[in-house]
Design a protein around this motif. Structure first.
Motif, PDB file in Angstrom:
ATOM      1  N   ALA A  72       0.824  -1.212   0.000  1.00  0.00           N
ATOM      2  CA  ALA A  72       0.000   0.000   0.000  1.00  0.00           C
ATOM      3  C   ALA A  72       0.853   1.255   0.000  1.00  0.00           C
ATOM      4  O   ALA A  72       0.525   2.249  -0.664  1.00  0.00           O
ATOM      5  N   ALA A  73       1.960   1.241   0.748  1.00  0.00           N
ATOM      6  CA  ALA A  73       2.838   2.408   0.777  1.00  0.00           C
ATOM      7  C   ALA A  73       3.449   2.665  -0.599  1.00  0.00           C
ATOM      8  O   ALA A  73       3.565   3.815  -1.037  1.00  0.00           O
ATOM      9  N   SER A  74       3.829   1.596  -1.304  1.00  0.00           N
ATOM     10  CA  SER A  74       4.354   1.750  -2.661  1.00  0.00           C
ATOM     11  C   SER A  74       3.272   2.251  -3.609  1.00  0.00           C
ATOM     12  O   SER A  74       3.544   3.070  -4.496  1.00  0.00           O
ATOM     13  N   ALA A  75       2.048   1.772  -3.415  1.00  0.00           N
ATOM     14  CA  ALA A  75       0.937   2.229  -4.253  1.00  0.00           C
ATOM     15  C   ALA A  75       0.674   3.708  -4.029  1.00  0.00           C
ATOM     16  O   ALA A  75       0.427   4.457  -4.985  1.00  0.00           O
ATOM     17  N   LEU A  76       0.738   4.144  -2.780  1.00  0.00           N
ATOM     18  CA  LEU A  76       0.517   5.557  -2.481  1.00  0.00           C
ATOM     19  C   LEU A  76       1.580   6.415  -3.166  1.00  0.00           C
ATOM     20  O   LEU A  76       1.268   7.453  -3.757  1.00  0.00           O
ATOM     21  N   ARG A  77       2.832   5.984  -3.103  1.00  0.00           N
ATOM     22  CA  ARG A  77       3.901   6.746  -3.752  1.00  0.00           C
ATOM     23  C   ARG A  77       3.669   6.836  -5.264  1.00  0.00           C
ATOM     24  O   ARG A  77       3.896   7.879  -5.873  1.00  0.00           O
ATOM     25  N   ALA A  78       3.201   5.743  -5.859  1.00  0.00           N
ATOM     26  CA  ALA A  78       2.987   5.734  -7.299  1.00  0.00           C
ATOM     27  C   ALA A  78       1.818   6.628  -7.705  1.00  0.00           C
ATOM     28  O   ALA A  78       1.834   7.232  -8.783  1.00  0.00           O
ATOM     29  N   CYS A  79       0.791   6.715  -6.853  1.00  0.00           N
ATOM     30  CA  CYS A  79      -0.403   7.489  -7.205  1.00  0.00           C
ATOM     31  C   CYS A  79      -0.221   8.989  -6.995  1.00  0.00           C
ATOM     32  O   CYS A  79      -0.862   9.787  -7.676  1.00  0.00           O
ATOM     33  N   LEU A  80       0.627   9.380  -6.048  1.00  0.00           N
ATOM     34  CA  LEU A  80       0.741  10.788  -5.670  1.00  0.00           C
ATOM     35  C   LEU A  80       1.886  11.493  -6.395  1.00  0.00           C
ATOM     36  O   LEU A  80       2.928  10.886  -6.654  1.00  0.00           O
ATOM     37  N   PRO A  81       1.743  12.794  -6.679  1.00  0.00           N
ATOM     38  CA  PRO A  81       2.902  13.589  -7.079  1.00  0.00           C
ATOM     39  C   PRO A  81       3.956  13.539  -5.977  1.00  0.00           C
ATOM     40  O   PRO A  81       3.632  13.359  -4.798  1.00  0.00           O
ATOM     41  N   PRO A  87      11.596  -4.176  14.883  1.00  0.00           N
ATOM     42  CA  PRO A  87      12.784  -3.481  14.365  1.00  0.00           C
ATOM     43  C   PRO A  87      12.447  -2.051  13.952  1.00  0.00           C
ATOM     44  O   PRO A  87      11.368  -1.787  13.412  1.00  0.00           O
ATOM     45  N   PRO A  88      13.344  -1.114  14.200  1.00  0.00           N
ATOM     46  CA  PRO A  88      13.096   0.285  13.800  1.00  0.00           C
ATOM     47  C   PRO A  88      12.865   0.395  12.293  1.00  0.00           C
ATOM     48  O   PRO A  88      13.505  -0.305  11.502  1.00  0.00           O
ATOM     49  N   GLN A  89      11.951   1.263  11.919  1.00  0.00           N
ATOM     50  CA  GLN A  89      11.636   1.438  10.498  1.00  0.00           C
ATOM     51  C   GLN A  89      11.259   2.888  10.242  1.00  0.00           C
ATOM     52  O   GLN A  89      10.355   3.427  10.871  1.00  0.00           O
ATOM     53  N   LEU A  90      11.969   3.502   9.313  1.00  0.00           N
ATOM     54  CA  LEU A  90      11.605   4.850   8.918  1.00  0.00           C
ATOM     55  C   LEU A  90      10.428   4.782   7.966  1.00  0.00           C
ATOM     56  O   LEU A  90      10.313   3.842   7.169  1.00  0.00           O
ATOM     57  N   PRO A  91       9.512   5.750   8.028  1.00  0.00           N
ATOM     58  CA  PRO A  91       8.350   5.711   7.144  1.00  0.00           C
ATOM     59  C   PRO A  91       8.772   5.918   5.693  1.00  0.00           C
ATOM     60  O   PRO A  91       9.728   6.623   5.394  1.00  0.00           O
ATOM     61  N   GLY A  92       8.039   5.277   4.806  1.00  0.00           N
ATOM     62  CA  GLY A  92       8.341   5.389   3.379  1.00  0.00           C
ATOM     63  C   GLY A  92       7.709   4.248   2.627  1.00  0.00           C
ATOM     64  O   GLY A  92       6.642   3.760   3.009  1.00  0.00           O
ATOM     65  N   VAL A  93       8.369   3.771   1.585  1.00  0.00           N
ATOM     66  CA  VAL A  93       7.761   2.744   0.742  1.00  0.00           C
ATOM     67  C   VAL A  93       7.686   1.392   1.435  1.00  0.00           C
ATOM     68  O   VAL A  93       6.957   0.506   0.986  1.00  0.00           O
ATOM     69  N   ASP A  94       8.428   1.210   2.539  1.00  0.00           N
ATOM     70  CA  ASP A  94       8.325  -0.054   3.266  1.00  0.00           C
ATOM     71  C   ASP A  94       7.130  -0.075   4.206  1.00  0.00           C
ATOM     72  O   ASP A  94       6.809  -1.116   4.776  1.00  0.00           O
ATOM     73  N   GLY A  95       6.473   1.053   4.387  1.00  0.00           N
ATOM     74  CA  GLY A  95       5.314   1.126   5.264  1.00  0.00           C
ATOM     75  C   GLY A  95       5.311   2.421   6.052  1.00  0.00           C
ATOM     76  O   GLY A  95       6.352   3.051   6.241  1.00  0.00           O
ATOM     77  N   ASN A 148      -5.300  -1.025   2.876  1.00  0.00           N
ATOM     78  CA  ASN A 148      -4.152  -1.465   2.089  1.00  0.00           C
ATOM     79  C   ASN A 148      -4.583  -2.036   0.746  1.00  0.00           C
ATOM     80  O   ASN A 148      -3.998  -1.715  -0.298  1.00  0.00           O
ATOM     81  N   VAL A 149      -5.618  -2.857   0.758  1.00  0.00           N
ATOM     82  CA  VAL A 149      -6.082  -3.448  -0.506  1.00  0.00           C
ATOM     83  C   VAL A 149      -6.739  -2.382  -1.377  1.00  0.00           C
ATOM     84  O   VAL A 149      -6.603  -2.397  -2.607  1.00  0.00           O
ATOM     85  N   ALA A 150      -7.439  -1.421  -0.768  1.00  0.00           N
ATOM     86  CA  ALA A 150      -8.038  -0.339  -1.554  1.00  0.00           C
ATOM     87  C   ALA A 150      -6.968   0.481  -2.278  1.00  0.00           C
ATOM     88  O   ALA A 150      -7.144   0.869  -3.441  1.00  0.00           O
ATOM     89  N   LEU A 151      -5.850   0.740  -1.625  1.00  0.00           N
ATOM     90  CA  LEU A 151      -4.755   1.456  -2.280  1.00  0.00           C
ATOM     91  C   LEU A 151      -4.146   0.621  -3.395  1.00  0.00           C
ATOM     92  O   LEU A 151      -3.772   1.150  -4.451  1.00  0.00           O
ATOM     93  N   ARG A 152      -4.042  -0.684  -3.175  1.00  0.00           N
ATOM     94  CA  ARG A 152      -3.555  -1.558  -4.251  1.00  0.00           C
ATOM     95  C   ARG A 152      -4.501  -1.502  -5.445  1.00  0.00           C
ATOM     96  O   ARG A 152      -4.063  -1.453  -6.593  1.00  0.00           O
ATOM     97  N   ASP A 153      -5.804  -1.502  -5.171  1.00  0.00           N
ATOM     98  CA  ASP A 153      -6.792  -1.366  -6.254  1.00  0.00           C
ATOM     99  C   ASP A 153      -6.540  -0.092  -7.054  1.00  0.00           C
ATOM    100  O   ASP A 153      -6.535  -0.095  -8.286  1.00  0.00           O
ATOM    101  N   ALA A 154      -6.385   1.028  -6.327  1.00  0.00           N
ATOM    102  CA  ALA A 154      -6.220   2.320  -6.989  1.00  0.00           C
ATOM    103  C   ALA A 154      -4.990   2.319  -7.894  1.00  0.00           C
ATOM    104  O   ALA A 154      -5.038   2.806  -9.038  1.00  0.00           O
ATOM    105  N   HIS A 155      -3.906   1.772  -7.394  1.00  0.00           N
ATOM    106  CA  HIS A 155      -2.667   1.719  -8.184  1.00  0.00           C
ATOM    107  C   HIS A 155      -2.832   0.791  -9.383  1.00  0.00           C
ATOM    108  O   HIS A 155      -2.459   1.146 -10.514  1.00  0.00           O
TER     109      HIS A 155
END
Length: 392
Positions: free
Chosen positions: A54-63, A97-105, A330-337
């Motif tokens: 979903a995070a990757s889909a959001l990046r692809a859909c947005l400027p 584990p520590p995770q910075l926000p981005g395409v991994d979530g 998450n699945v809705a964002l996958r749909d949009a992408h």
């Protein structure tokens, strides 16, 4: 590349707006019709956790600048997973584990993300869709309650679990009603934060009683205040200020509360956790009563592909699911992408949009209903009950 087609999106939730942004990125003319009078009209939840897909889909859909804004305003991730009894004695616990926000979530505040997704779009608020009419040449006309109409080359129904688009397109579709939950919000003051046990702060947690009543608390603190992030990444875009808060979700066996006010629901939540550890009861006690609301959970049954060439569905409008695995948004964002990508490719190659739409539907019906069934029967959280299977 011919992107002169007009796409009608019915529904201004996160899935519909992400689709509109993805299509706008590809050069399509897109109009979104939303029956609510404003983005924050109805309480729809607080925090959303977006996983990698979903995070990757959001990046692809947005400027790029809006994606950077979504990341900057995202919520600090959980550092620990803990499941406890009502005295906060752990049953299961492990570090995350520590995770910075981005395409991994990333975790996002729903209202903030929705306001970001609205940027630059043609959205007609207060416009209630009633029905569609197929037109010659694989086109479609949308009709609205005020008597107005809009013609387009494709209509995408993203109008939620009570979708009118689905009701017309798939009149035999079945959506089972499952359980219910109470959602609440408690402002995160320094005094409350200091008094709250560490296992309830910045954690993925669940507190469960012997009768399966359970409460989860999410700590919602943005990495960057929304006004500061907007000034940096999207000057001129006004976002609602959202200070830090605890978002909590309460589930309980038994019949759903009926015809109750937010204050009544808050009193019910407080009575339910009476006698639990004071760290839990304090969060509920200090909540904003008017920010407490009821959510009904649903699970759609599989549907067959449809033949209408100019109408499609995405998100809860076709595959509403139990929150057991946190997959709905998450699945809705996958749909949009998936849909926006396939439509853009068809336009670039001079292929009919109906062909791309059908390919999207075949893929979506497979991955989405796999997620529906897993959410229903294999909830993620240890010690969580599977949702009651629907009768029939």
């Amino acid at each position: 590349m011919d992107t002169s087609a007009h796409i009608i999106v019915v529904g201004g939730g996160i899935g519909g707006l992400s689709l509109a942004q993805g299509l706008r990125q590809a050069g399509f003319e897109v109009t979104v019709f939303e029956r609510d009078p404003s983005p924050g009209h109805r309480p729809q939840g607080y925090r959303i956790s977006l996983k990698e897909t979903a995070a990757s889909a959001l990046r692809a859909c947005l400027p790029a600048h809006l994606h950077d804004l979504a990341v900057a305003t995202s919520i600090r991730p959980a550092t620990r997973m803990t499941f406890m009894d009502t005295r906060l004695v752990p049953k299961f616990s492990k570090d995350i584990p520590p995770q910075l926000p981005g395409v991994d979530g990333l975790g996002v505040n729903r209202l903030t993300l929705r306001e970001i997704l609205l940027s630059g779009l043609d959205v007609r608020f207060g416009t209630e869709f009633t029905r569609y009419e197929p037109l010659p040449g694989a086109a479609v006309r949308a009709r609205f309650a005020d008597g107005s109409t809009t013609d387009g080359d494709l209509l995408a129904g993203a109008d939620g679990v009570a979708s009118r688009v689905r009701a017309q397109l798939l009149p035999d579709a079945v959506v089972d009603r499952l359980d219910w939950a109470l959602y609440g919000r408690t402002d995160l003051t320094p005094a409350l934060l200091a008094a709250t046990p560490p296992d309830l702060v910045d954690s993925f947690n669940r507190v469960t009683a012997g009768d399966h009543t359970a409460l989860s608390v999410a700590t919602c603190r943005p990495f960057t205040p929304v006004d500061e992030a907007a000034a940096r990444h999207a000057p001129g875009l006004e976002l609602t200020d959202v200070p830090g808060y605890f978002s909590w979700t309460l589930t309980a066996p038994g019949p759903q509360p009926e015809h109750t006010t937010p204050a009544d629901l808050h009193r019910l939540a407080l009575a339910t956790v009476a006698g639990w550890h004071e760290g839990v009861s304090r969060i509920v006690e200090q909540a904003d009563p008017e920010a407490t609301f009821l959510v009904r959970t649903h699970s759609a049954r599989r549907v067959r592909p449809w033949d209408e060439p100019a109408v499609t569905l995405l998100g809860d409008a076709v595959h509403s699911m139990s929150p057991g695995r946190g997959e709905g948004a998450n699945v809705a964002l996958r749909d949009a992408h998936t849909l926006s990508t396939r439509l853009a490719a068809a336009a670039a190659e001079g292929r009919p949009l109906a062909e791309a739409k059908s390919a999207y539907e075949r893929a979506m019906l497979d991955y989405a209903f796999t997620a529906v069934e897993a959410s229903l029967r294999q909830p993620f959280a240890p010690f969580a009950r599977p949702a009651r299977p629907p009768a029939g």
